[in-house]
Write a protein that holds these residues in place. Structure first.
Motif, mmCIF file in Angstrom:
data_model
loop_
_atom_site.group_PDB
_atom_site.id
_atom_site.type_symbol
_atom_site.label_atom_id
_atom_site.label_comp_id
_atom_site.label_asym_id
_atom_site.label_seq_id
_atom_site.Cartn_x
_atom_site.Cartn_y
_atom_site.Cartn_z
ATOM 1 N N LEU A 198 0.824 -1.208 0.000
ATOM 2 C CA LEU A 198 0.000 0.000 0.000
ATOM 3 C C LEU A 198 0.857 1.257 0.000
ATOM 4 C CD1 LEU A 198 -2.860 -0.903 2.515
ATOM 5 C CD2 LEU A 198 -3.004 -0.734 0.030
ATOM 6 N N LYS A 199 1.975 1.203 0.692
ATOM 7 C CA LYS A 199 2.855 2.367 0.750
ATOM 8 C C LYS A 199 3.370 2.735 -0.630
ATOM 9 C CE LYS A 199 6.857 4.193 3.248
ATOM 10 N NZ LYS A 199 7.921 3.893 4.236
ATOM 11 N N MET A 200 3.514 1.740 -1.504
ATOM 12 C CA MET A 200 4.024 2.002 -2.847
ATOM 13 C C MET A 200 2.932 2.464 -3.807
ATOM 14 S SD MET A 200 6.848 -0.989 -3.554
ATOM 15 C CE MET A 200 5.711 -2.333 -3.240
ATOM 16 N N GLU A 207 -7.320 7.486 -0.808
ATOM 17 C CA GLU A 207 -7.450 6.208 -1.501
ATOM 18 C C GLU A 207 -7.524 5.032 -0.531
ATOM 19 O OE1 GLU A 207 -4.139 6.160 -4.107
ATOM 20 O OE2 GLU A 207 -4.986 7.595 -5.523
ATOM 21 N N LEU A 208 -7.094 5.227 0.710
ATOM 22 C CA LEU A 208 -7.192 4.158 1.699
ATOM 23 C C LEU A 208 -8.646 3.811 2.010
ATOM 24 C CD1 LEU A 208 -4.394 5.265 4.178
ATOM 25 C CD2 LEU A 208 -4.312 3.335 2.597
ATOM 26 N N VAL A 209 -9.561 4.752 1.739
ATOM 27 C CA VAL A 209 -10.981 4.495 1.957
ATOM 28 C C VAL A 209 -11.445 3.314 1.108
ATOM 29 C CG1 VAL A 209 -13.298 5.468 1.709
ATOM 30 C CG2 VAL A 209 -11.432 6.886 2.577
ATOM 31 N N PHE A 215 -12.476 -4.227 2.483
ATOM 32 C CA PHE A 215 -12.370 -5.099 3.656
ATOM 33 C C PHE A 215 -13.733 -5.321 4.298
ATOM 34 C CE2 PHE A 215 -11.956 -5.506 8.271
ATOM 35 C CZ PHE A 215 -11.185 -6.657 8.357
ATOM 36 N N VAL A 216 -14.516 -4.252 4.397
ATOM 37 C CA VAL A 216 -15.851 -4.356 4.985
ATOM 38 C C VAL A 216 -16.741 -5.276 4.148
ATOM 39 C CG1 VAL A 216 -17.952 -3.067 5.535
ATOM 40 C CG2 VAL A 216 -15.720 -2.129 6.131
ATOM 41 N N LEU A 217 -16.654 -5.155 2.819
ATOM 42 C CA LEU A 217 -17.470 -6.002 1.953
ATOM 43 C C LEU A 217 -17.146 -7.485 2.151
ATOM 44 C CD1 LEU A 217 -17.443 -4.031 -1.441
ATOM 45 C CD2 LEU A 217 -19.288 -4.165 0.248
#
Length: 252
Positions: A198-200, A207-209, A215-217
């Motif tokens: 993710l850092k890359m 965008e982390l949203v 993940f929630v899905l």
């Protein structure tokens, strides 16, 4: 595990290593844990378990890169030793992950040993080229490959062959408290790999949203992976389209 199986795993591990004759093509394809797990599963007669263990190790090292020629972890060693040992012991992904970390460090040390020793052959090749001995200079890479074979094939083969029974006994004598602690740390390791990835790829914090939504899905709504991928593709298209429109408007 039979001697023949250990030899086959050692050969495949060598051929899919970074400095093998197949080069980066092999290491970037069948040298990856997921594909390596499939090959190991074919050799040991349990493809499903091999792929499951390979996927667990793939998640651990998904964000690992080798910047500037440095090798933080040797995924080849981690795959072709920890997966067969875990399969031979009848253990799960947690055990394979626990083995993968120290084995990857051992593999990195072996790789550095190979490149250090092969510096001698590089200097010899330069001297032969300067002397006009081109036919001999062409053969020097073959000598360098001998070192790679020694440091790659024999450790993988011997550890797998000698460690198959040892791995099962080791699981039996490890106290339950220690096993529980190892499972906790092993469960955390894939998160580190994803965070490095993710850092890359994440350029804006917003965008982390999208990752939280995905993940929630999966975790809360228990959706299958294919619908989640379709939703992600739609959101990615909308984000690309409208963020591009905003950039064009600001440029005007």
């Amino acid at each position: 595990m039979t001697l023949l199986q250990a030899i086959l795993i050692g050969l495949v591990g060598w051929l899919t290593s970074m400095y093998a004759p197949t080069g980066l093509v092999g290491s970037n394809s069948f040298g990856k844990p997921l594909a390596a797990g499939m090959l190991i599963g074919i050799i040991l007669g349990d493809v499903t378990t091999g792929i499951i263990l390979g996927a667990a190790i793939q998640a651990l090292y998904i964000g690992v890169v080798a910047p500037g020629g440095t090798l933080p972890a040797d995924v080849n060693y981690a795959s072709f030793i920890s997966i067969p040992l875990a399969m031979s012991a009848g253990a799960g992904p947690e055990y394979a992950l626990t083995l993968a970390v120290p084995l990857s460090m051992l593999g990195a040390a072996a790789t550095y040993a190979v490149v250090t020793l092969n510096l001698y052959f590089v200097h010899q090749q330069d001297a032969m080229i300067a002397q006009g001995k081109l036919s001999l200079a062409e053969k020097m890479p073959l000598l360098g490959q001998i070192n790679n074979f020694i440091f790659r094939f024999f450790p993988i083969m011997l550890i797998n062959y000698l460690g198959s029974g040892f791995a099962a006994k080791l699981l039996a004598i490890i106290p339950a408290q220690v096993t529980d602690i190892l499972k906790i740390f092993a469960g955390m390791l894939p998160l580190i790999g994803f965070m490095l990835l993710l850092k890359m790829i994440v350029k804006r914090r917003f965008e982390l949203v999208f990752f939280v939504f995905g993940f929630v899905l999966v975790a809360a709504a228990e959706m299958q992976i294919i619908p989640v991928v379709v939703i992600a593709a739609v959101l990615a298209y909308l984000d690309f389209k409208y963020s591009g429109d905003r950039k064009e408007g600001s440029a005007i």
